[in-house]
Design an enzyme around this catalytic site. Structure first.
Site, PDB file in Angstrom:
ATOM      1  N   CYS A  48      37.550  30.621  37.129  1.00 21.31           N
ATOM      2  CA  CYS A  48      36.870  29.980  35.985  1.00 21.31           C
ATOM      3  C   CYS A  48      35.398  30.364  36.033  1.00 21.31           C
ATOM      4  O   CYS A  48      34.516  29.502  36.087  1.00 21.31           O
ATOM      5  CB  CYS A  48      37.047  28.472  36.011  1.00 21.31           C
ATOM      6  SG  CYS A  48      38.743  27.905  35.905  1.00 21.31           S
TER       7      CYS A  48
ATOM      8  N   ALA B 190      33.098  32.099  34.036  1.00 18.82           N
ATOM      9  CA  ALA B 190      32.082  32.077  32.978  1.00 18.82           C
ATOM     10  C   ALA B 190      31.322  30.743  32.986  1.00 18.82           C
ATOM     11  O   ALA B 190      31.877  29.720  33.374  1.00 18.82           O
ATOM     12  CB  ALA B 190      32.757  32.281  31.626  1.00 18.82           C
TER      13      ALA B 190
ATOM     14  N   GLY C 264      26.946  32.029  36.281  1.00 18.27           N
ATOM     15  CA  GLY C 264      25.917  31.643  37.238  1.00 18.27           C
ATOM     16  C   GLY C 264      26.380  31.713  38.674  1.00 18.27           C
ATOM     17  O   GLY C 264      25.657  32.202  39.564  1.00 18.27           O
TER      18      GLY C 264
ATOM     19  N   ASP D 241      35.870  26.353  40.315  1.00 19.70           N
ATOM     20  CA  ASP D 241      35.111  25.399  39.495  1.00 19.70           C
ATOM     21  C   ASP D 241      36.044  24.991  38.366  1.00 19.70           C
ATOM     22  O   ASP D 241      36.086  25.625  37.314  1.00 19.70           O
ATOM     23  CB  ASP D 241      33.840  26.063  38.972  1.00 19.70           C
ATOM     24  CG  ASP D 241      32.919  25.093  38.248  1.00 19.70           C
ATOM     25  OD1 ASP D 241      33.303  23.917  38.080  1.00 19.70           O
ATOM     26  OD2 ASP D 241      31.821  25.508  37.840  1.00 19.70           O
TER      27      ASP D 241
ATOM     28  N   CYS E   1      32.262  19.208  37.652  1.00 16.42           N
ATOM     29  CA  CYS E   1      31.031  18.524  37.224  1.00 16.42           C
ATOM     30  C   CYS E   1      31.379  17.165  36.614  1.00 16.42           C
ATOM     31  O   CYS E   1      30.764  16.731  35.645  1.00 16.42           O
ATOM     32  CB  CYS E   1      30.236  19.381  36.250  1.00 16.42           C
ATOM     33  SG  CYS E   1      31.157  19.958  34.809  1.00 16.42           S
TER      34      CYS E   1
END
Length: 484
Positions: free
Chosen positions: A290, A292, A295, A353, A406
């Site tokens: 995942c 994109a 960063g 992520d 997140c």
């Protein structure tokens, strides 16, 4: 840069038509000037953009960033100055953050709610209320422009006198929207607030809510020398090796952007990649799942890792490639569904992520308040578990798996890991130590996981003269595991 791109097991959802979105619905308004000019009241087009963004989120259920990108690419706003774009974004973001208390103030001035047919008029009222009650923009300008916007609307142009009366009533009554505890609570949906109180206690829930309503700082991950870049950009260097700036102006105009010396990445969002890099060292083979917008891939590549970045979306993979090109970094790019991706090899480290409710990023994505539902927590936790099941096959014995989200919800973090470790005894927790990657002891759970909250701020190790950068960081969960 030498990038390799391959495809494997793609699984795409339905794509929206290119004409969808707020800026494509020209029939929503009539005769509105397409750009600033001598016949256009100053600030009108910026307010129209703000209303488009609010309509996109509240009526069309689109993500704020997605709507913003579509609007900026539209011919209607192509010539809009950076200052007006920034104003439109500020108005729209403030409206979305405080939509609930603002709507309550408006409802007190209306005999009955506006029908769905007049959704644009409702958004005009809401954005005007945000300007009056939160941004302290002079009332005469706000009301005059809101009335002009109403007259341009195809559905509801006859409501111009109503809009004028309602907004003048707000000014006359002095109805403001403060940042007191009651108002902050009012901004959130009940399910979100009650969950935070249950999981963190009321005092911490209040801190999370208050921090989530603040405008986020501009955080940069730099290739090298964070203190020097903080000085050059008149910002602050954080203990997490992040450079923090006061947001404002075009990012592309900052020193170091064109030369690829840094990329935008929240201080908390950078930590999972730093954990993976510090665990396996340079020159390791790392899979970034995942990946994109890139960063994490950039941070890993900048430390010398040989990165394979996997992303299911072709469009997002193209943006990732463009970001790496600007930075002068390389990675193998793979368009694939990570739930089934099988490259027939294993990696020293795998960074997952996972898709989540993103409740830790409301500072940057105020649409989450309106678009997420409590049912999304369990639904996404199921998806995360399935992605973990495939990710374990990619970690070589002795290798490292870093799982992160997140989200502030334990089902997507601590509880996810508890269930995973029961079903996968071949993995063990590698407890995170205070000081590693600038991580503070208060961010580490009893199990040795990372748990940042929006109210936390990394230690500032250097700050420019006269600079006071915003506090806070995204809410993140990360676990570092070793395959035995």
């Amino acid at each position: 840069m030498n990038q390799k791109q391959s495809k494997a097991n793609p699984r795409r959802g339905k794509r929206r038509p290119a004409t969808s979105g707020p800026v494509a619905k020209a029939d929503q308004r009539i005769g509105v000037p397409k750009s600033t000019g001598k016949n256009t009241p100053p600030g009108l087009v910026a307010r129209e953009l703000a209303v488009d963004l609010v309509v996109a989120v509240l009526t069309q259920n689109r993500a704020f960033d997605e709507a913003l990108t579509a609007a900026f690419a539209a011919p209607r706003y192509a010539d809009l100055e950076a200052r007006d774009r920034g104003l439109a974004r500020q108005i729209a973001a403030t409206t979305l953050r405080y939509a609930r208390p603002l709507q309550a103030r408006l409802d007190s001035r209306l005999d009955k709610p506006l029908s769905a047919r007049y959704a644009r008029i409702g958004a005009i009222l809401l954005t005007a209320a945000a300007q009056l009650c939160r941004l302290a923009i002079p009332p005469h300008a706000v009301i005059s422009l809101a009335v002009d916007q109403t007259r341009y609307a195809r559905a509801g142009s006859h409501l111009d006198k109503l809009v004028n009366a309602v907004l003048r009533g707000l000014v006359r009554d002095g109805v403001s929207v403060s940042s007191d505890r009651e108002t902050i609570r009012e901004t959130l949906p009940d399910w979100m607030w009650l969950r935070w109180v249950k999981n963190y206690g009321e005092a911490t829930a209040q801190d999370i809510a208050e921090a989530s309503l603040q405008e986020a700082a501009l955080d940069l991950s730099v290739k090298s020398a964070p203190p020097q870049w903080a000085e050059r950009l008149n910002g602050a260097a954080l203990a997490t090796d992040t450079v923090r700036l006061v947001p404002g102006g075009r990012i592309e105009d900052l020193e170091g952007f064109a030369s690829g010396d840094w990329w935008v990445q929240d201080a908390a969002a950078a930590l999972p990649a730093r954990l993976a890099s510090l665990t396996v060292g340079p020159a390791a083979e790392v899979a970034d799942l995942c990946a994109a917008p890139g960063g994490k891939t950039a941070l890993l590549a900048a430390t010398g890792a040989r990165v394979t970045a996997v992303e299911i979306s072709a469009d997002r993979l193209q943006r990732l490639a463009a970001n790496l090109d600007r930075l002068g970094l390389s990675a193998e790019l793979v368009e694939a569904d990570i739930a089934t991706w099988n490259p027939a090899r294993q990696f020293d480290a795998v960074l997952l992520d996972a898709p989540c409710t993103a409740t830790g990023t409301i500072r940057r994505h105020p649409d989450i308040i309106h678009l997420k539902r409590e049912s999304d927590v369990a639904r996404l936790a199921t998806i995360q578990a399935s992605l973990l099941e495939n990710a374990v096959n990619l970690v070589r014995p002795g290798g490292c798996l870093v799982y992160c989200t997140c989200s502030l919800e334990p089902e997507e973090g601590e509880q996810q890991m508890s269930a995973f470790l029961v079903s996968h005894p071949e993995f063990e927790v590698m407890p995170i130590e205070p000081g590693l990657a600038g991580i503070e002891a208060s961010w580490i759970t009893p199990e040795g996981y990372l748990r940042t909250l929006p109210a936390f701020t990394p230690t500032i190790v250097a700050e420019g003269d006269g600079v006071s950068v915003p506090r806070g960081m995204d809410g993140f969960f990360a676990a570092r595991l070793r395959r035995l």
